[in-house]
Design an enzyme around this catalytic site. Structure first.
Site, short mmCIF file in Angstrom:
data_model
loop_
_atom_site.label_atom_id
_atom_site.label_comp_id
_atom_site.label_asym_id
_atom_site.label_seq_id
_atom_site.Cartn_x
_atom_site.Cartn_y
_atom_site.Cartn_z
N LYS A 88 0.65 -1.19 0.11
CA LYS A 88 -0.19 0.12 -0.01
C LYS A 88 0.94 1.33 0.06
CE LYS A 88 -0.36 0.37 4.99
NZ LYS A 88 -1.23 0.47 6.07
N ARG A 132 -10.19 0.25 14.61
CA ARG A 132 -10.06 1.11 13.63
C ARG A 132 -11.19 0.66 12.40
NH1 ARG A 132 -3.91 1.11 10.91
NH2 ARG A 132 -4.73 -0.98 10.38
N TYR A 145 15.58 29.35 7.17
CA TYR A 145 14.69 30.31 7.51
C TYR A 145 14.78 30.71 8.83
CZ TYR A 145 11.99 29.74 2.95
OH TYR A 145 11.94 29.76 1.81
C1 LIG Z 1 -4.20 -4.12 7.88
C2 LIG Z 1 -2.46 -4.03 7.74
N1 LIG Z 1 -1.61 -5.24 7.69
C3 LIG Z 1 -0.59 -5.15 7.57
C4 LIG Z 1 0.26 -3.96 7.39
C5 LIG Z 1 1.51 -4.14 7.30
O1 LIG Z 1 2.08 -3.39 8.50
P1 LIG Z 1 3.94 -3.30 8.56
O2 LIG Z 1 4.29 -2.43 7.51
O3 LIG Z 1 4.08 -2.89 9.80
O4 LIG Z 1 4.44 -4.71 8.30
C6 LIG Z 1 -0.50 -2.88 7.54
C7 LIG Z 1 0.35 -1.63 7.51
O5 LIG Z 1 0.03 -0.60 8.38
C8 LIG Z 1 -1.92 -2.82 7.60
O6 LIG Z 1 -2.65 -1.79 7.72
#
Ligand SMILES: Cc1ncc(COP(=O)(O)O)c(C=O)c1O
Length: 394
Positions: A64, A162, A289
Site C-alpha cells: 500500500k 479502526r 528560515y
Molecule cells: C491491515 C494491515 N496489515 C498489514 C500491514 C503491514 O504493516 P507493517 O508495514 O508494519 O508490516 C498494514 C500496514 O500498516 C496494515 O494496515
C-alpha cells in the site's frame, strides 16, 4: 562517486556534462533532482528471509501507499515472481487498478474503502475486497452483474478499533456472507494493536471466533494477522498466512528487532540527491528560515535540492545526517520544501555534483538511522516519499 570535482566545478552546463550513466532517465528530470533507488536484490533477500521465518506459510505482501514509497508497480513487478509471495494488499482502489493495468496477475486484496461502483470496478479487475459491514445485498448485485461470485476477505476488529467488524458481531456477518451464492470467503483477518499483553487477548478472540465458525462447518479460508511486528513478536500468530509490509522493504520498525537476530533485513530503498551549491559561512552568519542555524565559527555548508516536499521530514534538520563521499555530515538549519543544508566543516570537502545520500542500506545511513537521529519513523520516511521523484530499480 567516481566523478572528479573539477569536472563539475569546470562545467558550464551540468546536465549536459554528466556522464550518461548518471544522467536522469527522462528528459523532464533534471540530473540534480533527488531520486529514489530501489534494490531488487535486497527486496528479494528480505522476502526470502520472511519466507524462511514463516515457512511454509505464504506471504501476502503489503504494498500500500505506493509500495511504501518504492512505487507500487515497481514492487509488485519485482515480487510477483517470488513463489513465497501469494498476493498483494493495497489500501487504495487506484493502486489495485494500477497493478492490474501493469499486468500483475497474482491476487490483490483491497484493504481500503469502496462504494458500489468501486466494488464493481474491483471485481471486474479481479481485485478482492476486504469486507466488514453488511454489504451482502451489494455483493449480490455486483456478482449478478459480473456473472461470478466475489472472492473476499472479512476483516475482524479484535480490539484495534479502526476498521473491521467487532469480534463479537463477526460470526453473524460471516454466516450471512457465506450463505450467499455471490460470495466466496477466501480469508479472515485482524490487526494487532501492538501492545504485547493486549495482543494475546486479541489473538485469543480471533482464534475463538475462527474455531466456533469452524465448528459450525464454515470454512473461513486463510486466517491472517501478522504484520512486520508480528513476524518478530508473535510466531503464534503466523496462522495460515502473514501480511508484512515494512520488513519486506528491509527496515526494522523498532531498534530491538534488529538486535533480536530473527530476520536479517536489508533496506531496499535509498533517497539520494546531488550537492548543488557549496559555500563558506563566516562565524555569526546564518542559514535557513528564521536564521535557524548560526555559524559558531567559519564553516563550509552544502545545499541539497531535497526538502520536505520530496519526503525528507522537517525534523531531519534536528539530528539527521547525510552521507557524502563516504562521510556523514549533519543536516542543519531547517528543511524547507525543496532544500536542505549540510554542515561540512572547516574545509570544503564536498563539491557540486557529489552524491548525497539521505538514506540507503549502509550502516549509519540506513532509514532507521535517519529516523532515530531525528525522532522520526521509518514509516514517515518511506511512505512520504514524493511519488513524482524518479525511481531507479537497480
Ligand atoms: C491491515 C494491515 N496489515 C498489514 C500491514 C503491514 O504493516 P507493517 O508495514 O508494519 O508490516 C498494514 C500496514 O500498516 C496494515 O494496515
Amino acid at each position: 562517486m567516481g566523478i572528479s570535482r573539477r569536472f563539475f566545478l569546470g562545467a558550464g552546463a551540468f546536465a549536459l556534462s554528466l556522464p550518461s550513466r548518471l544522467r536522469a532517465t527522462t528528459a523532464s528530470d533534471s540530473s540534480f533532482d533527488p531520486w529514489i533507488e530501489i534494490s531488487a536484490a535486497n527486496l528479494r533477500h528480505n522476502v526470502a528471509e520472511v519466507a524462511r521465518r514463516v515457512a511454509p506459510r505464504p506471504i501476502l505482501a503489503v504494498i500500500k501507499n505506493n509500495g511504501y514509497g518504492l512505487g507500487v508497480v515497481n514492487v509488485a513487478r519485482l515480487l510477483e515472481p517470488a513463489a513465497a509471495v501469494s498476493g498483494f494488499a493495497v489500501v487504495k482502489l487506484a493502486e489495485a487498478v494500477a497493478l492490474r493495468e501493469a499486468g500483475i496477475r497474482k491476487p490483490v486484496l483491497l484493504m481500503g474503502p469502496f462504494d458500489e461502483a468501486g466494488l464493481e470496478e474491483a471485481v471486474a479487475r479481479d481485485v478482492m475486497p476486504m469486507v466488514y459491514t453488511s454489504i451482502g445485498d451489494q455483493l449480490d448485485r455486483v456478482a449478478a452483474r459480473q456473472g461470478r461470485p466475489i472472492p473476499l476477505h472479512v476483516c475482524v476488529d479484535t480490539g484495534i478499533g479502526r476498521v473491521g467488524v467487532p469480534h463479537a458481531q463477526a460470526a453473524p456477518l460471516i454466516r450471512d456472507l457465506v450463505s450467499r451464492r455471490s460470495v466466496r470467503l477466501e480469508g479472515v483477518m485482524m490487526t494487532f494493536a501492538e501492545d504485547p499483553a493486549f495482543d494475546r487477548e486479541q489473538l485469543a478472540r480471533f482464534q475463538s471466533l475462527c474455531a466456533s465458525l469452524g465448528g459450525d462447518g464454515i470454512r473461513v479460508g486463510k486466517r491472517h494477522a501478522a504484520s512486520s511486528f508480528g513476524l518478530f513478536q508473535h510466531p503464534d500468530a503466523f496462522l495460515d498466512m502473514v501480511r508484512p509490509g515494512m520488513a519486506i522493504y528491509g527496515m526494522y520498525s523498532e531498534p530491538k528487532f534488529r538486535r533480536a537476530g530473527v530476520l536479517d533485513l536489508r533496506p531496499a530503498v535509498s533517497l539520494k540527491a546531488r550537492v548543488i551549491y557549496v559555500k563558506p559561512l563566516r562565524a555569526g552568519e546564518s542559514a535557513g528560515y528564521n536564521r535557524a542555524y548560526v555559524a559558531e565559527r567559519d564553516v563550509w555548508v552544502a545545499t541539497l535540492p531535497v526538502g520536505h516536499a520530496d519526503g525528507l521530514p522537517r525534523v531531519a534538520a534536528k539530528g539527521g545526517r547525510v552521507r557524502i563521499g563516504g562521510s556523514l555530515y549533519p543536516l542543519i538549519a531547517s528543511v524547507s520544501a525543496s532544500h536542505s543544508i549540510v554542515e561540512i566543516g572547516p574545509e570544503p570537502r564536498v563539491a557540486v555534483g557529489d552524491v548525497a545520500t539521505l538514506f540507503d542500506a549502509q550502516e549509519g545511513s540506513r532509514p532507521e538511522d535517519l529516523a532515530a537521529a531525528c525522532g522520526s519513523s521509518v514509516y514517515d520516511l518511506t511512505m512520504h516519499l514524493n511519488p513524482l521523484l524518479p525511481r531507479r530499480v537497480l
